[in-house]
Structure formats: C-alpha cells, structure tokens
Write a protein that holds these residues in place. Structure first.
Motif, PDB file in Angstrom:
ATOM      1  N   MET A   1       1.512 -47.852 -28.370  1.00 38.91           N
ATOM      2  CA  MET A   1       3.021 -47.434 -28.720  1.00 38.91           C
ATOM      3  C   MET A   1       3.369 -46.585 -27.357  1.00 38.91           C
ATOM      4  O   MET A   1       2.646 -46.098 -26.706  1.00 38.91           O
ATOM      5  N   ASN A   2       4.539 -47.026 -27.009  1.00 36.99           N
ATOM      6  CA  ASN A   2       5.147 -46.430 -25.816  1.00 36.99           C
ATOM      7  C   ASN A   2       5.827 -45.031 -26.122  1.00 36.99           C
ATOM      8  O   ASN A   2       6.992 -45.096 -27.014  1.00 36.99           O
ATOM      9  N   ILE A   3       5.552 -43.932 -25.512  1.00 35.17           N
ATOM     10  CA  ILE A   3       6.072 -42.479 -25.578  1.00 35.17           C
ATOM     11  C   ILE A   3       6.786 -42.187 -24.409  1.00 35.17           C
ATOM     12  O   ILE A   3       6.148 -42.055 -23.404  1.00 35.17           O
ATOM     13  N   PHE A   4       8.193 -41.853 -24.513  1.00 32.73           N
ATOM     14  CA  PHE A   4       8.644 -41.520 -23.272  1.00 32.73           C
ATOM     15  C   PHE A   4       9.191 -39.944 -23.882  1.00 32.73           C
ATOM     16  O   PHE A   4       9.613 -39.404 -24.512  1.00 32.73           O
ATOM     17  N   VAL A   5       8.971 -39.157 -22.664  1.00 32.00           N
ATOM     18  CA  VAL A   5       9.164 -37.782 -22.625  1.00 32.00           C
ATOM     19  C   VAL A   5      10.206 -37.183 -21.653  1.00 32.00           C
ATOM     20  O   VAL A   5      10.239 -37.727 -20.403  1.00 32.00           O
ATOM     21  N   THR A   6      11.347 -36.647 -21.921  1.00 30.25           N
ATOM     22  CA  THR A   6      12.343 -36.134 -21.149  1.00 30.25           C
ATOM     23  C   THR A   6      12.850 -34.757 -21.302  1.00 30.25           C
ATOM     24  O   THR A   6      12.988 -34.444 -22.429  1.00 30.25           O
ATOM     25  N   VAL A   7      12.866 -34.057 -20.130  1.00 32.87           N
ATOM     26  CA  VAL A   7      13.178 -32.532 -20.128  1.00 32.87           C
ATOM     27  C   VAL A   7      14.694 -32.346 -19.539  1.00 32.87           C
ATOM     28  O   VAL A   7      15.033 -31.076 -19.372  1.00 32.87           O
ATOM     29  N   GLY A   8      15.129 -33.604 -18.989  1.00 34.04           N
ATOM     30  CA  GLY A   8      16.614 -33.285 -18.538  1.00 34.04           C
ATOM     31  C   GLY A   8      16.383 -32.641 -17.036  1.00 34.04           C
ATOM     32  O   GLY A   8      15.473 -32.563 -16.371  1.00 34.04           O
ATOM     33  N   THR A   9      17.263 -31.895 -16.701  1.00 31.34           N
ATOM     34  CA  THR A   9      17.389 -31.215 -15.224  1.00 31.34           C
ATOM     35  C   THR A   9      16.864 -29.788 -15.477  1.00 31.34           C
ATOM     36  O   THR A   9      16.496 -29.209 -14.128  1.00 31.34           O
ATOM     37  N   THR A  10      16.546 -29.358 -16.640  1.00 31.35           N
ATOM     38  CA  THR A  10      15.921 -27.617 -16.544  1.00 31.35           C
ATOM     39  C   THR A  10      14.464 -27.887 -16.832  1.00 31.35           C
ATOM     40  O   THR A  10      13.794 -28.598 -17.385  1.00 31.35           O
ATOM     41  N   LYS A  11      13.863 -27.040 -16.051  1.00 30.91           N
ATOM     42  CA  LYS A  11      12.460 -27.056 -16.195  1.00 30.91           C
ATOM     43  C   LYS A  11      11.744 -26.471 -17.432  1.00 30.91           C
ATOM     44  O   LYS A  11      12.595 -25.642 -18.338  1.00 30.91           O
ATOM     45  N   PHE A  12      10.786 -27.316 -18.097  1.00 28.98           N
ATOM     46  CA  PHE A  12      10.333 -27.346 -19.222  1.00 28.98           C
ATOM     47  C   PHE A  12       8.868 -27.712 -19.107  1.00 28.98           C
ATOM     48  O   PHE A  12       8.285 -28.411 -19.899  1.00 28.98           O
ATOM     49  N   ASP A  13       8.117 -26.826 -18.481  1.00 27.63           N
ATOM     50  CA  ASP A  13       6.779 -27.246 -18.174  1.00 27.63           C
ATOM     51  C   ASP A  13       5.885 -27.116 -19.353  1.00 27.63           C
ATOM     52  O   ASP A  13       4.824 -27.972 -19.192  1.00 27.63           O
ATOM     53  N   SER A  14       6.153 -26.288 -20.063  1.00 29.47           N
ATOM     54  CA  SER A  14       5.208 -26.106 -21.367  1.00 29.47           C
ATOM     55  C   SER A  14       5.193 -27.290 -22.090  1.00 29.47           C
ATOM     56  O   SER A  14       4.079 -27.665 -22.776  1.00 29.47           O
ATOM     57  N   LEU A  15       6.447 -27.938 -22.271  1.00 19.36           N
ATOM     58  CA  LEU A  15       6.559 -29.204 -22.977  1.00 19.36           C
ATOM     59  C   LEU A  15       5.720 -30.348 -22.368  1.00 19.36           C
ATOM     60  O   LEU A  15       4.893 -31.050 -22.783  1.00 19.36           O
ATOM     61  N   ILE A  16       5.800 -30.338 -21.136  1.00 22.50           N
ATOM     62  CA  ILE A  16       5.168 -31.599 -20.221  1.00 22.50           C
ATOM     63  C   ILE A  16       3.701 -31.339 -20.434  1.00 22.50           C
ATOM     64  O   ILE A  16       2.808 -32.145 -20.546  1.00 22.50           O
ATOM     65  N   ILE A  17       3.378 -29.920 -20.279  1.00 19.54           N
ATOM     66  CA  ILE A  17       1.717 -29.652 -20.287  1.00 19.54           C
ATOM     67  C   ILE A  17       1.147 -29.852 -21.433  1.00 19.54           C
ATOM     68  O   ILE A  17       0.085 -30.522 -21.634  1.00 19.54           O
ATOM     69  N   ASN A  18       1.812 -29.723 -22.621  1.00 24.83           N
ATOM     70  CA  ASN A  18       1.409 -30.037 -23.954  1.00 24.83           C
ATOM     71  C   ASN A  18       1.211 -31.435 -24.388  1.00 24.83           C
ATOM     72  O   ASN A  18       0.468 -31.825 -24.994  1.00 24.83           O
ATOM     73  N   VAL A  19       2.427 -32.138 -24.007  1.00 32.12           N
ATOM     74  CA  VAL A  19       2.314 -33.564 -24.114  1.00 32.12           C
ATOM     75  C   VAL A  19       1.210 -34.142 -23.329  1.00 32.12           C
ATOM     76  O   VAL A  19       0.397 -35.276 -23.964  1.00 32.12           O
ATOM     77  N   ASP A  20       0.954 -33.943 -22.191  1.00 29.71           N
ATOM     78  CA  ASP A  20       0.026 -34.462 -21.200  1.00 29.71           C
ATOM     79  C   ASP A  20      -1.189 -34.029 -21.661  1.00 29.71           C
ATOM     80  O   ASP A  20      -2.054 -35.001 -21.812  1.00 29.71           O
ATOM     81  N   ASN A  21      -1.653 -33.037 -22.303  1.00 26.97           N
ATOM     82  CA  ASN A  21      -2.741 -32.631 -23.072  1.00 26.97           C
ATOM     83  C   ASN A  21      -3.331 -33.500 -24.216  1.00 26.97           C
ATOM     84  O   ASN A  21      -4.125 -34.150 -24.327  1.00 26.97           O
ATOM     85  N   TYR A  22      -2.175 -33.584 -25.053  1.00 32.17           N
ATOM     86  CA  TYR A  22      -2.452 -34.730 -25.978  1.00 32.17           C
ATOM     87  C   TYR A  22      -2.397 -36.109 -25.593  1.00 32.17           C
ATOM     88  O   TYR A  22      -3.460 -36.906 -26.099  1.00 32.17           O
ATOM     89  N   ALA A  23      -1.816 -36.635 -24.463  1.00 29.04           N
ATOM     90  CA  ALA A  23      -1.811 -37.716 -24.016  1.00 29.04           C
ATOM     91  C   ALA A  23      -3.281 -38.142 -23.532  1.00 29.04           C
ATOM     92  O   ALA A  23      -3.947 -39.138 -23.642  1.00 29.04           O
ATOM     93  N   GLY A  24      -3.870 -37.097 -22.863  1.00 29.09           N
ATOM     94  CA  GLY A  24      -5.255 -37.017 -22.394  1.00 29.09           C
ATOM     95  C   GLY A  24      -6.266 -37.467 -23.508  1.00 29.09           C
ATOM     96  O   GLY A  24      -7.449 -38.004 -23.158  1.00 29.09           O
ATOM     97  N   LYS A  25      -5.931 -37.026 -24.851  1.00 22.37           N
ATOM     98  CA  LYS A  25      -6.794 -37.256 -25.805  1.00 22.37           C
ATOM     99  C   LYS A  25      -6.691 -38.522 -26.539  1.00 22.37           C
ATOM    100  O   LYS A  25      -7.460 -39.065 -27.591  1.00 22.37           O
ATOM    101  N   ASN A  26      -5.385 -39.239 -26.249  1.00 20.58           N
ATOM    102  CA  ASN A  26      -4.938 -40.385 -26.982  1.00 20.58           C
ATOM    103  C   ASN A  26      -4.729 -41.492 -26.014  1.00 20.58           C
ATOM    104  O   ASN A  26      -3.535 -41.698 -25.760  1.00 20.58           O
TER     105      ASN A  26
END
Length: 151
Positions: A1-26
C-alpha cells in the motif's frame, strides 16, 4: 500500500514524526512525505521532499493520503475520489482547520485524526471504513453575478 503524507507549506513536524514512527514499524507499507520548508524533521522511513510541481501525480499513485486540513488539498483529493485521513494542524495560530475537518468527518468523506499520536490507529481504521464519495455541486451563478455587476 502506498501512503502519501502532505502538510502543505506550514510546518507540521508532529504529524511527520508520528507517521514516520508508524512507518518504521510497518515495513510492508510504502510512505512518501511532503514536508514543509520550515519543518525541522526529516523522515527516516520513507522518501520525502518539500515541493513538487505535479503533486496530483503523487496523489494518483497513493492508495491513502494523510493530509493537513487545508481546504485546497482536501477538495482536490475528494474530487479525485481518494481515501484520506485529515489531521488538523492545531500548531497553527488560527484554528480554521478543525471546521473543515469536522464537516468531512460528519459526512464520512474522510477519517479525521485530531491527535497525531493516534495516526497509526487511523491508518488501520481505513481498512474497514466506508468512505462516502464526495459529490461536487457546480456553481453556475458567475454569469448572473457578472451581469448584475455590469448593470
């Protein structure tokens, strides 16, 4: 499954960090991240970039898209009939993102994750969630408005 994460132009590191942590386990899932230029975190468990001229091509190739609650991103994805998880960015000063997210959740056009720490659970929920297709209502009053203004 391909999952794309987008935050636009505004900083949203907490989303990127949490998805990245999930990705590391999956490791069976393929993650691509669009990060903000002002973001300070770089994902380790997927490819990432800050800007793409043809983002619709990335949307097309994704099975699931995790997005901030920007109206432009949401409506583009709904018109493309994509499965989406909306994550309002409460790190912003204004809180307008919660209004559009609530509308999408009530109408079941998308899942809405209000706490980035729960993103893994929401990714799992997409497997059984019945997304209600969005029906665009075209606006045809532009001619009438133009005529009114000109008269």
């Amino acid at each position: 499954m391909n999952i794309f994460v987008t935050v636009g132009t505004t900083k949203f590191d907490s989303l990127i960090i949490n998805v990245d942590n999930y990705a590391g386990k999956n490791k069976i899932l393929n993650f691509t991240f669009q990060v903000s230029d002002s973001g300070e975190y770089s994902p380790r468990n997927g490819s990432f970039f800050s800007f793409a001229n043809e983002i619709n091509e990335l949307y097309d190739s994704a099975d699931l898209i995790i997005t901030h609650a920007g109206a432009g991103s949401i409506y583009t994805l709904l018109e493309m009939n994509k499965k989406i998880i909306i994550v309002p960015n409460f790190e912003r000063v204004d809180k307008h993102q919660s209004d559009i997210a609530n509308y999408m959740a009530i109408n079941k056009h998308a899942l809405v994750c209000s706490d980035v720490a729960d993103i893994g659970r929401f990714i799992e929920m997409t497997k059984g969630f019945q997304f209600v297709p969005f029906e665009k209502i075209s606006f045809f009053k532009s001619e009438e408005i133009s005529e009114f203004i000109m008269s």
